[in-house]
Design a protein around this motif. Structure first.
Motif, short mmCIF file in Angstrom:
data_model
loop_
_atom_site.label_atom_id
_atom_site.label_comp_id
_atom_site.label_asym_id
_atom_site.label_seq_id
_atom_site.Cartn_x
_atom_site.Cartn_y
_atom_site.Cartn_z
N ARG A 239 33.04 -29.62 25.32
CA ARG A 239 33.94 -28.50 25.57
C ARG A 239 33.72 -27.38 24.55
O ARG A 239 33.88 -26.21 24.87
N TYR A 240 33.39 -27.78 23.34
CA TYR A 240 33.14 -26.80 22.28
C TYR A 240 31.86 -27.20 21.55
O TYR A 240 31.61 -28.38 21.32
N LEU A 241 31.07 -26.20 21.18
CA LEU A 241 29.81 -26.47 20.48
C LEU A 241 29.48 -25.30 19.57
O LEU A 241 29.45 -24.16 20.02
N ILE A 242 29.26 -25.62 18.30
CA ILE A 242 28.78 -24.62 17.34
C ILE A 242 27.42 -25.07 16.87
O ILE A 242 27.26 -26.22 16.45
N THR A 243 26.44 -24.19 16.96
CA THR A 243 25.09 -24.54 16.57
C THR A 243 24.42 -23.37 15.85
O THR A 243 25.02 -22.30 15.71
N ARG B 92 27.99 -17.81 32.98
CA ARG B 92 28.51 -17.49 31.67
C ARG B 92 29.59 -16.42 31.82
O ARG B 92 29.48 -15.54 32.70
N GLN B 93 30.62 -16.53 31.00
CA GLN B 93 31.74 -15.60 31.07
C GLN B 93 31.85 -14.85 29.75
O GLN B 93 32.00 -15.47 28.70
N ASP B 94 31.74 -13.54 29.82
CA ASP B 94 31.83 -12.69 28.64
C ASP B 94 32.87 -11.62 28.89
O ASP B 94 33.03 -11.14 30.03
N PRO B 95 33.60 -11.20 27.85
CA PRO B 95 34.67 -10.20 28.01
C PRO B 95 34.17 -8.94 28.70
O PRO B 95 33.15 -8.37 28.31
N GLY B 96 34.90 -8.51 29.72
CA GLY B 96 34.55 -7.29 30.43
C GLY B 96 33.42 -7.42 31.42
O GLY B 96 33.11 -6.47 32.14
N THR C 290 25.97 -16.81 22.64
CA THR C 290 27.35 -17.19 22.36
C THR C 290 28.21 -16.73 23.53
O THR C 290 28.23 -15.54 23.87
N SER C 291 28.89 -17.67 24.16
CA SER C 291 29.62 -17.35 25.39
C SER C 291 30.44 -18.54 25.83
O SER C 291 30.40 -19.62 25.23
N ASN D 160 35.84 -27.17 33.38
CA ASN D 160 36.78 -26.54 32.46
C ASN D 160 36.12 -25.71 31.37
O ASN D 160 36.81 -25.18 30.50
N GLY D 161 34.81 -25.62 31.39
CA GLY D 161 34.14 -24.69 30.50
C GLY D 161 33.62 -25.33 29.22
O GLY D 161 34.13 -26.35 28.75
N THR D 162 32.59 -24.70 28.66
CA THR D 162 32.03 -25.07 27.37
C THR D 162 31.93 -23.80 26.53
O THR D 162 31.25 -22.85 26.93
N ARG D 163 32.64 -23.80 25.41
CA ARG D 163 32.58 -22.61 24.54
C ARG D 163 31.48 -22.84 23.51
O ARG D 163 31.59 -23.72 22.67
N LEU D 164 30.44 -22.03 23.60
CA LEU D 164 29.28 -22.17 22.72
C LEU D 164 29.24 -21.02 21.72
O LEU D 164 29.37 -19.85 22.11
N THR D 165 29.06 -21.38 20.45
CA THR D 165 28.86 -20.38 19.39
C THR D 165 27.53 -20.65 18.73
O THR D 165 27.26 -21.78 18.28
N VAL D 166 26.68 -19.62 18.69
CA VAL D 166 25.36 -19.73 18.05
C VAL D 166 25.35 -18.80 16.83
O VAL D 166 25.55 -17.59 16.97
N THR D 167 25.16 -19.38 15.65
CA THR D 167 25.20 -18.56 14.43
C THR D 167 23.79 -18.31 13.89
O THR D 167 22.83 -18.96 14.30
#
Lengths: 111, 109
Positions: free
Chosen positions: A9-13, A36-40, A86-87, A104-111
């Motif tokens: 559900r959540y992933l930071i990589t 993928r869902q991005d604001p706007g 990231t999305s 239900n979605g997967t929130r991915l953050t790529v740093t």
């Protein structure tokens, strides 16, 4: 219960580290898709699959891969993730012309 | 390809008032128009849909209207309740589905 299950559900990589987001549906649906869902920008289609071993590009396929070896599973693969990936990601499935069922979605953050 | 525009992007109403969200589409061949509701932390869920051979469809407090000539369709929610607060997406389908950018509806008690 009929459902589409995504993991995690959540992933930071970090940039460049290969990852896979899994998607499984228990409704015997032929069609599966990733968004993928991005604001706007709403929901934009990445890849879709009409049936086993058949996959096609959606509107934003760059940087992603998919496979459909079994009817129930449709993993999304990021070979070398970058920060612009990231999305919030959604997997969906449907039978024929019936409505889409979403996970239900997967929130991915790529740093 | 199909292009779907959705307005407004945010909408705030008082409980009990009506809410209207509008969408336009570009491809006259589109024949299926669903509306999805997305609650926090969840995926979009279908709330109502309409096909191109129908002008209006109603389900309790929710209705959708379609104007094929003008290529626009609208979602109407009457007697809004706080649990109607969510993000709503319209979509249009020719071959594949195209989604609008979404409307964040807030219903104030």
């Amino acid at each position: 219960e009929a459902q589409v299950t995504q993991n995690p559900r959540y992933l930071i990589t970090v940039t460049g580290k290969k990852l896979t987001v899994t998607c499984s549906q228990n409704m015997n649906h032929e069609y599966m898709s990733w968004y993928r869902q991005d604001p706007g920008l709403g929901l934009r289609q990445i890849y879709y699959s009409m049936n086993v071993e058949v996959t096609d590009k959606g509107d934003v396929p760059e940087g992603y891969k998919v496979s459909r070896k079994e009817k129930r599973n449709f993993p999304l693969i990021l070979e070398s993730p970058s920060p612009n990936q990231t999305s919030l990601y959604f997997c969906a499935s449907r039978r024929g012309n019936s409505p889409l069922h979403f996970g239900n979605g997967t929130r991915l953050t790529v740093t | 390809g199909e292009n779907v525009e959705q307005h407004p992007s945010t909408l705030s109403v008082q409980e009990g008032d009506s809410a209207v969200i509008k969408c336009t589409y570009s491809d006259s061949a589109s024949n299926y128009f669903p509306w999805y509701k997305q609650e926090l932390g969840k995926g979009p869920q279908l709330i109502i849909d309409i096909r191109s051979n129908v002008g209006e469809k109603k389900d309790q407090r929710i209705a959708v209207t379609l104007n094929k000539t003008a290529k626009h369709f609208s979602l109407h929610i009457t007697e809004t309740q706080p649990e109607d607060s969510a993000v709503y997406f319209c979509a249009a389908k020719t071959g594949d589905m195209r989604f609008g950018a979404g409307t964040r509806l807030t219903v104030k008690p």
